[in-house]
Design an enzyme around this catalytic site. Sequence first.
Site, PDB file in Angstrom:
ATOM      1  N   HIS A  93     -30.628  52.337 -10.777  1.00  0.00           N
ATOM      2  CA  HIS A  93     -28.980  52.594 -10.588  1.00  0.00           C
ATOM      3  C   HIS A  93     -28.932  53.039  -9.299  1.00  0.00           C
ATOM      4  O   HIS A  93     -28.733  54.123  -9.005  1.00  0.00           O
ATOM      5  CB  HIS A  93     -28.360  53.594 -11.589  1.00  0.00           C
ATOM      6  CG  HIS A  93     -28.339  53.019 -13.117  1.00  0.00           C
ATOM      7  ND1 HIS A  93     -27.477  52.308 -13.400  1.00  0.00           N
ATOM      8  CD2 HIS A  93     -29.287  53.111 -14.086  1.00  0.00           C
ATOM      9  CE1 HIS A  93     -27.656  52.055 -14.898  1.00  0.00           C
ATOM     10  NE2 HIS A  93     -28.664  52.441 -15.023  1.00  0.00           N
ATOM     11  N   CYS A 150     -29.390  47.570 -13.632  1.00  0.00           N
ATOM     12  CA  CYS A 150     -30.059  47.811 -14.838  1.00  0.00           C
ATOM     13  C   CYS A 150     -29.967  46.629 -15.830  1.00  0.00           C
ATOM     14  O   CYS A 150     -30.631  45.678 -15.772  1.00  0.00           O
ATOM     15  CB  CYS A 150     -29.743  48.979 -15.257  1.00  0.00           C
ATOM     16  SG  CYS A 150     -30.990  49.797 -16.454  1.00  0.00           S
ATOM     17  N   GLU A 179     -26.435  52.973  -7.512  1.00  0.00           N
ATOM     18  CA  GLU A 179     -24.969  53.662  -7.181  1.00  0.00           C
ATOM     19  C   GLU A 179     -25.139  55.082  -7.197  1.00  0.00           C
ATOM     20  O   GLU A 179     -24.400  55.871  -6.563  1.00  0.00           O
ATOM     21  CB  GLU A 179     -24.119  53.379  -8.534  1.00  0.00           C
ATOM     22  CG  GLU A 179     -24.462  53.716  -9.898  1.00  0.00           C
ATOM     23  CD  GLU A 179     -25.222  52.466 -10.331  1.00  0.00           C
ATOM     24  OE1 GLU A 179     -25.909  51.613  -9.678  1.00  0.00           O
ATOM     25  OE2 GLU A 179     -25.051  52.366 -11.800  1.00  0.00           O
TER      26      GLU A 179
HETATM   27  N1  GLN Z   1     -29.857  49.078 -22.401  1.00  0.00           N
HETATM   28  C1  GLN Z   1     -30.683  48.745 -21.253  1.00  0.00           C
HETATM   29  C2  GLN Z   1     -31.919  49.353 -21.478  1.00  0.00           C
HETATM   30  O1  GLN Z   1     -31.938  50.360 -22.067  1.00  0.00           O
HETATM   31  C3  GLN Z   1     -30.345  48.887 -19.873  1.00  0.00           C
HETATM   32  C4  GLN Z   1     -29.769  50.287 -19.644  1.00  0.00           C
HETATM   33  C5  GLN Z   1     -28.805  50.386 -18.439  1.00  0.00           C
HETATM   34  O2  GLN Z   1     -28.107  49.475 -18.145  1.00  0.00           O
HETATM   35  N2  GLN Z   1     -28.661  51.643 -17.993  1.00  0.00           N
HETATM   36  O3  GLN Z   1     -32.971  49.285 -21.041  1.00  0.00           O
END
Ligand code: GLN
Length: 549
Positions: free
Chosen positions: A512, A383, A514
């Site tokens: 994600h 992400c 994970e």
């Molecule tokens: N801050 C970034 C966004 O909102 C990444 C979010 C994250 O890593 N879950 O897109």
Amino acid sequence: MVVYIFVTGGVLSGLGKGVATASIAKMLQFRGFKVTAAKVDPYINFDAGTLRPTEHGEVWVTEDGGEIDQDLGHYERFLDLNLSKSHNITTGQVFYEVIMKERSGEYLGQTVQPIPHVTDEIKRRYRCVADNMDFALIEIGGTVGDYENVLFLEAARQMKFDGEKVLFVHVSYVPVPPHLGEAKTKPTQHSVARLRELGILPDFVVCRSEEPLDEVRKKKIALFSNVKEEYVISDPNLENIYELPLVFEKQKLGDKILKKLHMSSRTPKFEKWREFIEKVKKLNDSVKIAIVGKYFDTGRFKLPDSYISVIEAVKHACWYSSVKPDIKFIDAKTFEKNIANLFTLKKFNGVIVPGGFGSFGVEGKITAIKYVRENNIPYLGLCFGMQLAIVEFARNVCGLKGAHTTEVDPDTPHPVVDLLPWQKKLIEKHKYGATMRLGGQRVKIKPNTLAYKLYGKTEVVERFRHRYEINPEYVDVLEKNGIVFSGTTPDGKIMQIAELSGHIFMVSSQFHPEFTSRPLRPNPLFKGFVEACISNKLNASQWQKAKKL
Ligand code: GLN
């Protein structure tokens, strides 16, 4: 008739009640029962979405987009189930519902009170979780004696009183103070006494401790807790948390639960699980993996809980490939303080930059990403880790000076990562709760890419939690310079996976991975990353030599 097993906690928070709950559920699943698990979080936040990870650990995202306490992750991993957001009950949700009902006149002029109106709403939610199940494990967060979970305990007490099938398992702590060297049962005696004040008699007391509990302590706890000695269960520290269901099996906890409920016994089937535990025990070789993040510190202490699913996903993939994970946490700030610290990354076979928010530590992460890209060290970006990999590539390979994500630099000349268009309005209106792009979404995988090789199909569902995206206006220039966007939304508009051609493994995802990793079924991206770490370990010396030539 469904059986409710309420799991309460004593003495300390962070005991591993979630793992104990998941392990009890797993034992029942071994016996072929339909089992589910839910978590009560007594805080007023509606969900965990607005909580900083150093408060209660990572925010777990469910398939249906719930932002929930990390314990849901344990349940999903142990049980290999996709749970819905209704499996998390908070004080915020319960009170919100009751107040909305009151405002719309549904209580017909009654005085609306904690008992019965709030407890009725809690019971409604417990029953909703248990719908269609043989067993519903409900873990009540916090510790007995806290003000904030009293109504949840009261609702559980009423359910037993109402004649529903209810068991109480109290997970408590039995410390061994170093100056005594003896396990002390007094804190557990007191916490069971607090539970009794609330009208709840535990059926089982599960004792968390560094070492297995001995007979002397078991007897004492049984006497003071009013439970039979055989119902005092030992829950010692384990190197591998997934062994706990088997540790409980050894103590016949599964059979004892059925006996207590006057249900006929069933033979548990856990061969596969046991084989997996035995395999992990025998592993010798390891790979060194660095997680470069920022949500580690709380006061003087470090808190790996902020990245718990990433850690578990690395473990699953390592075990699958028959290596032990050797994970180190590196605070991104260390690379900002002294660039020479980057050389420590050489010691690692792979580097992960996990999810994150805001500007703290960002430049440190970007320099670390540059280092692993230039030194052919396997990289997995999750992400924010993908967005920053794109920022780094834009700046240092595409020559887009000052490129950034608008989350950190709203005035950047090259906003290579920018808010998803529909997010702009939400942010302007300060609508932060449950408004990110959340939960399971379809990802189209491009054939003939590394992602395709790993997933082996052209469409997958992965879980998301973000507001920003790779700016579509920069996709061309990034691709021309070597980035392959191997995963997109089905309409091809939002970039979901980026990989770098010619690198040993530089893959990142907007989602994600994970959250979909399971002990016996690692997520393909983690699996690919760990395989690359293994080959990096084997080839590191050759690579260094080649570079010198
Ligand atoms: N801050 C970034 C966004 O909102 C990444 C979010 C994250 O890593 N879950 O897109």
